[in-house]
Write an enzyme that holds these catalytic residues in place. Sequence first.
Site, mmCIF file in Angstrom:
data_model
loop_
_atom_site.group_PDB
_atom_site.id
_atom_site.type_symbol
_atom_site.label_atom_id
_atom_site.label_comp_id
_atom_site.label_asym_id
_atom_site.label_seq_id
_atom_site.Cartn_x
_atom_site.Cartn_y
_atom_site.Cartn_z
ATOM 1 N N LYS A 117 0.794 -1.232 0.000
ATOM 2 C CA LYS A 117 0.000 0.000 0.000
ATOM 3 C C LYS A 117 0.829 1.286 0.000
ATOM 4 O O LYS A 117 0.566 2.199 -0.796
ATOM 5 C CB LYS A 117 -0.974 -0.016 1.185
ATOM 6 C CG LYS A 117 -2.059 -1.078 1.059
ATOM 7 C CD LYS A 117 -2.918 -1.156 2.325
ATOM 8 C CE LYS A 117 -4.017 -2.193 2.193
ATOM 9 N NZ LYS A 117 -4.817 -2.334 3.437
ATOM 10 N N TYR B 242 -2.301 -1.163 11.182
ATOM 11 C CA TYR B 242 -3.703 -1.471 11.462
ATOM 12 C C TYR B 242 -4.156 -0.781 12.749
ATOM 13 O O TYR B 242 -3.803 0.364 13.005
ATOM 14 C CB TYR B 242 -3.919 -2.983 11.513
ATOM 15 C CG TYR B 242 -3.587 -3.685 10.225
ATOM 16 C CD1 TYR B 242 -4.133 -3.268 9.006
ATOM 17 C CD2 TYR B 242 -2.728 -4.786 10.202
ATOM 18 C CE1 TYR B 242 -3.833 -3.915 7.815
ATOM 19 C CE2 TYR B 242 -2.429 -5.447 9.019
ATOM 20 C CZ TYR B 242 -2.981 -4.999 7.830
ATOM 21 O OH TYR B 242 -2.695 -5.632 6.660
#
Length: 609
Positions: free
Chosen positions: A70, A244
């Site tokens: 990402k 996360y």
Amino acid sequence: MNAPLPPIQKILEGLHAELMENRGGEVATYIPELGKADPEWFGVCLVTADGQVYQVGECGQQFTIQSISKPFVYGIALDDHGKDAVLEKVWMEPSGEAFNAISLRPGTGKPANPMINAGAITSNSMVAGDGVEEVVGRIKQVLGTYAGRELTIDESVYRSESETGHRNRAIGYMLRNFDILEEDPTDCLEAYFMQCAISVNCRDLGMMAATLANGGVNPCTGKRAVSRQHVENILSVMGSCGMYDAAGEWIYNVGMPAKSGVAGGILAVLPGQLGIGVFSPRLDPCGNSVRGIEVCRGISRKFGLHMFQVPQLSTSVLRRVGSLMQTRSSRLRSKAQTRKLKESAGMVRVLELQGDLNFGTAEFAMRQLTEDAAGVRELVLDFAHVTRLDSSATGVLSLAFASWLESGRRISICRCERFPSLREIIEAEASDLSDKAEFFDDMPAALEEVENRILEEAGLRRHSSERVGLECCYLLEGFTVKELEFIRGVLEPVAFPEGSSLMNVGDEPDGMYFLMRGKASAWITTEGGLQRRVATFSPGMNFGEMGLLDDSPRSAEIRADSDLETLKLTKDGLRKMGTDVLATLLANLTRILADRLREANAELSQLHS
């Protein structure tokens, strides 16, 4: 006896052995192919910003990059469209929700950041390319530049992701509904599934991290993977959103921008210093590798690598601070010229910098320029021993230089060719004063130019194009007219064209030379193979005398910087001189050498230990 392990390698092997016993966590199974991973796989790779690799465990084991892709794809979008255009589509705040949440920011409809799936899918849609094949090809090529090798897609994982990626499809259609995606999301989603299925190993992760640490340039191949200006944007979102739901705990305990993937990889970056890649498939409830977290935490603690650790301000950035009293050019001067330069020494401030320059060290160095600077007219600044110059230091320096130039002073900047941004920003900040700022390849040349200006103003400068008589030669001071006529009779006129070498290191001595017109320089080669100018001769000076007196081979190369006219004193000529003439000659030579030694001692005393 075996060679001792490098300390970094020893630490990594110790952490690896210790954490092999940690079997907490579970292998991800929501993508069926990921569930086939051996839970015992464990590799650690640390790569320094200059490309030194340390690794232990299964660093060659292939696995899929997953969400670690990402930040790199976000970097491609930044390169393709620029920061402002990307921020119109993807914001940069932690979401407070799961990475695969089907939600967008209220009011704007943007994904919260590029590290959650909604933001990553949007980043993928902004990669330039016509169709899935071109987009994925571009992503593979850029990620391969980071890793330093060609990367491929794990087709079985891709198919598994595509077959089970219903939640991501829902996110894609939601993005289309809010016009974040401007076309049917089908192709973008397939490209995203392929992006996550790119196959890497632990060494690849370490090298990719080191490339970010090195400002976007792979430290081993030298190839640029992303524009330097976008590296800080990539690292910023990694630092705030990369781990996360554990991003806050991670930055608190480990203190490095990082990104994890559900295949078990973690990539961490300490800007300017190193990158870390870890692979171990067992994950914690947040989706991060259990062993990977502990490895990075251990490395950070053992070496004190937390990015917010406060460094002590280093005053050793100053290698030397002085004036013309302590630091002079390599050009030899007459008595009158030397006297004038000593009288005017306080008009010149010489500053040699060393080490890493950041905001704090640059500010400290520039502060030295303004202390007791009322009578200072010339600043000579040397960057030869500076190892790193960051953007904040460049900003401090450029503002300081602009202020000096505006006050009517001159600046001579030496050996900054490794830092082109410094010259660019100075010329931009003070373009109307550029005639007062000069750049030089070496320190002696800058000092010589400064000295020439002082002597020119005092009417004492002697141009090398002017021919002098024997009475102007320093070595022949004190001789009568009759003695000078006798000496002239034993000298041989010799001319040399510009660019020629009068003598080379190791040559047998065949005489000494009095320089009557032109300019010459003495050069030596250092142990590192660099050439250094150690003296510059102008009319009235002499060179080659030591070899003539002790019959030793030449210790330096003498080059003609212009067409030269010289008078050569050979061994036969020396033997023809009477005892009184020879005694005066040797006395003058002793005085000249003593003066040079005093100047050298004064210069050495200025070096900071």
